[in-house]
Design a protein around this motif. Structure first.
Motif, PDB file in Angstrom:
ATOM      1  N   LEU A  97       0.608  -1.008  -0.218  1.00  0.00           N
ATOM      2  CA  LEU A  97       0.221  -0.001  -0.237  1.00  0.00           C
ATOM      3  C   LEU A  97       1.035   1.822  -0.110  1.00  0.00           C
ATOM      4  O   LEU A  97       0.250   2.318  -0.771  1.00  0.00           O
ATOM      5  N   LEU A  98       1.987   1.146   0.129  1.00  0.00           N
ATOM      6  CA  LEU A  98       3.157   2.318   0.591  1.00  0.00           C
ATOM      7  C   LEU A  98       4.469   1.888  -0.798  1.00  0.00           C
ATOM      8  O   LEU A  98       5.376   0.430  -0.199  1.00  0.00           O
ATOM      9  N   PRO A  99       5.467   2.599  -0.907  1.00  0.00           N
ATOM     10  CA  PRO A  99       6.331   2.144  -1.464  1.00  0.00           C
ATOM     11  C   PRO A  99       7.242   1.973  -0.436  1.00  0.00           C
ATOM     12  O   PRO A  99       7.466   3.046   0.822  1.00  0.00           O
ATOM     13  N   GLY A 100       8.699   1.133  -0.680  1.00  0.00           N
ATOM     14  CA  GLY A 100       9.868   1.248  -0.166  1.00  0.00           C
ATOM     15  C   GLY A 100       9.560   0.500   1.174  1.00  0.00           C
ATOM     16  O   GLY A 100       8.528  -0.471   1.011  1.00  0.00           O
ATOM     17  N   ALA A 101      10.650  -0.119   1.489  1.00  0.00           N
ATOM     18  CA  ALA A 101      10.924  -0.665   3.090  1.00  0.00           C
ATOM     19  C   ALA A 101      11.192  -0.162   4.273  1.00  0.00           C
ATOM     20  O   ALA A 101      11.898   0.967   3.880  1.00  0.00           O
ATOM     21  N   ASP A 161       5.397  14.128  -4.692  1.00  0.00           N
ATOM     22  CA  ASP A 161       6.100  15.071  -2.937  1.00  0.00           C
ATOM     23  C   ASP A 161       4.679  14.104  -2.618  1.00  0.00           C
ATOM     24  O   ASP A 161       3.467  14.315  -1.656  1.00  0.00           O
ATOM     25  N   GLN A 162       4.786  12.815  -2.353  1.00  0.00           N
ATOM     26  CA  GLN A 162       4.834  12.042  -1.248  1.00  0.00           C
ATOM     27  C   GLN A 162       5.119  11.741  -0.472  1.00  0.00           C
ATOM     28  O   GLN A 162       5.329  11.003   1.062  1.00  0.00           O
ATOM     29  N   VAL A 163       6.478  12.897   0.268  1.00  0.00           N
ATOM     30  CA  VAL A 163       7.171  13.129   1.543  1.00  0.00           C
ATOM     31  C   VAL A 163       6.147  13.394   2.462  1.00  0.00           C
ATOM     32  O   VAL A 163       6.307  14.689   2.378  1.00  0.00           O
ATOM     33  N   VAL A 164       6.075  13.028   3.952  1.00  0.00           N
ATOM     34  CA  VAL A 164       5.023  14.002   5.384  1.00  0.00           C
ATOM     35  C   VAL A 164       5.410  14.408   5.684  1.00  0.00           C
ATOM     36  O   VAL A 164       5.619  15.699   6.039  1.00  0.00           O
ATOM     37  N   PHE A 165       6.625  13.418   6.196  1.00  0.00           N
ATOM     38  CA  PHE A 165       7.558  13.870   6.859  1.00  0.00           C
ATOM     39  C   PHE A 165       9.011  13.442   7.157  1.00  0.00           C
ATOM     40  O   PHE A 165       9.516  12.752   6.089  1.00  0.00           O
ATOM     41  N   ALA A 180      10.756  10.688   7.526  1.00  0.00           N
ATOM     42  CA  ALA A 180      10.119   9.878   8.623  1.00  0.00           C
ATOM     43  C   ALA A 180       8.051   9.027   7.618  1.00  0.00           C
ATOM     44  O   ALA A 180       8.032   8.842   8.929  1.00  0.00           O
ATOM     45  N   GLY A 181       7.968   9.287   6.918  1.00  0.00           N
ATOM     46  CA  GLY A 181       7.113   9.453   7.268  1.00  0.00           C
ATOM     47  C   GLY A 181       6.278   9.780   5.654  1.00  0.00           C
ATOM     48  O   GLY A 181       6.777  10.791   4.856  1.00  0.00           O
ATOM     49  N   ILE A 182       5.432   8.545   4.400  1.00  0.00           N
ATOM     50  CA  ILE A 182       5.353   9.400   3.430  1.00  0.00           C
ATOM     51  C   ILE A 182       3.666   8.532   3.218  1.00  0.00           C
ATOM     52  O   ILE A 182       3.268   8.300   3.763  1.00  0.00           O
ATOM     53  N   CYS A 183       3.083   8.905   1.871  1.00  0.00           N
ATOM     54  CA  CYS A 183       2.078   8.547   1.526  1.00  0.00           C
ATOM     55  C   CYS A 183       1.336   8.480   0.283  1.00  0.00           C
ATOM     56  O   CYS A 183       2.674   8.001  -0.489  1.00  0.00           O
ATOM     57  N   ASN A 184       0.576   7.541   0.050  1.00  0.00           N
ATOM     58  CA  ASN A 184       1.114   6.739  -1.348  1.00  0.00           C
ATOM     59  C   ASN A 184       0.274   8.083  -2.370  1.00  0.00           C
ATOM     60  O   ASN A 184       0.302   9.282  -1.797  1.00  0.00           O
TER      61      ASN A 184
END
Length: 224
Positions: A97-101, A161-165, A180-184
């Motif tokens: 549901l979100l990219p990366g690991a 622009d998916q980086v939230v924090f 520290a946090g991302i969104c889809n």
């Protein structure tokens, strides 16, 4: 607005989240057992921190196969809101549901601390009460919080622009780009390693995290 807090064997922040949504914000909240298969009554799903299924194999690797996660995936595809905190962030990446690991911390130590974060994206319902560029302080508690992604995936996250924090000043775990946090891509699914629920009560001396939950309610109230 009705919140659902997923409870896996090994979750240990579920009651903390429920305390914020149910007791502080006075919103209907249901604890959702990992074997439940009906979450149609819920508006917002929160996957809390902890050690789902003991974090065997890999953090979140087993949790993604739980019956409830198929419903969470459908919930997110329909455009409803999902927030994953710490272990919940790990589960969201494992479930695709979100990219990366999320991988072992840079120094291979468990970190429990309070860290400054920079708000990179305040256009989400979760972050609208923050100012872009605002510095807030939230607790962290993890051993596998280093955000990692391939070069192409990382570029896509930044470009979209998916980086939230981002961690400010000191990167505690070696996360790429201080993430520290991302969104889809659509913004309805958010994952973050810091714990906003642990900074939402005045008794704890910090309410920087409360704006995440209060902002969501503000947005909904404005739509009514």
């Amino acid at each position: 607005m009705k919140f659902g807090v997923i409870v896996f064997p090994g979750s240990n922040c579920d009651r903390d989240v429920a305390y914020v949504t149910r007791d502080i914000l006075q919103q209907p909240t249901r604890m959702v057992w990992h074997q439940d298969t009906d979450i149609s009554d819920l508006d917002v799903i929160i996957i809390p921190g902890g050690f789902s299924y003991g974090d065997y194999l890999r953090c979140g690797a087993i949790a993604k196969f739980s019956p409830v996660m198929q419903q969470v995936i459908a919930h997110s595809i329909s455009g409803k809101l999902v927030l994953g905190i710490c272990n919940g962030f790990q589960v969201l990446t494992e479930a695709g549901l979100l990219p990366g690991a999320l991988t072992r911390n840079r120094d291979l130590h468990f970190i429990c601390d309070r860290v400054p974060l920079k708000v990179e994206k305040n256009s989400l319902v979760w972050t609208q009460q923050y100012s872009k560029g605002e510095i807030i302080t939230l607790p962290i508690a993890h051993g596998e919080g280093r955000f990692y992604a391939s070069e192409d995936t990382l570029k896509a996250i930044e470009d979209n622009d998916q980086v939230v924090f981002r961690y400010e000043n000191d990167n505690p775990n070696g996360s790429l780009n201080n993430i520290a946090g991302i969104c889809n891509s659509t913004g309805n699914v958010v994952g973050m390693m810091p714990h906003p629920e642990r900074a939402s009560d005045t008794m704890l001396g910090n309410t920087d995290g409360l704006k995440m939950f209060a902002g969501l309610l503000e947005k909904v109230a404005a739509m009514v």
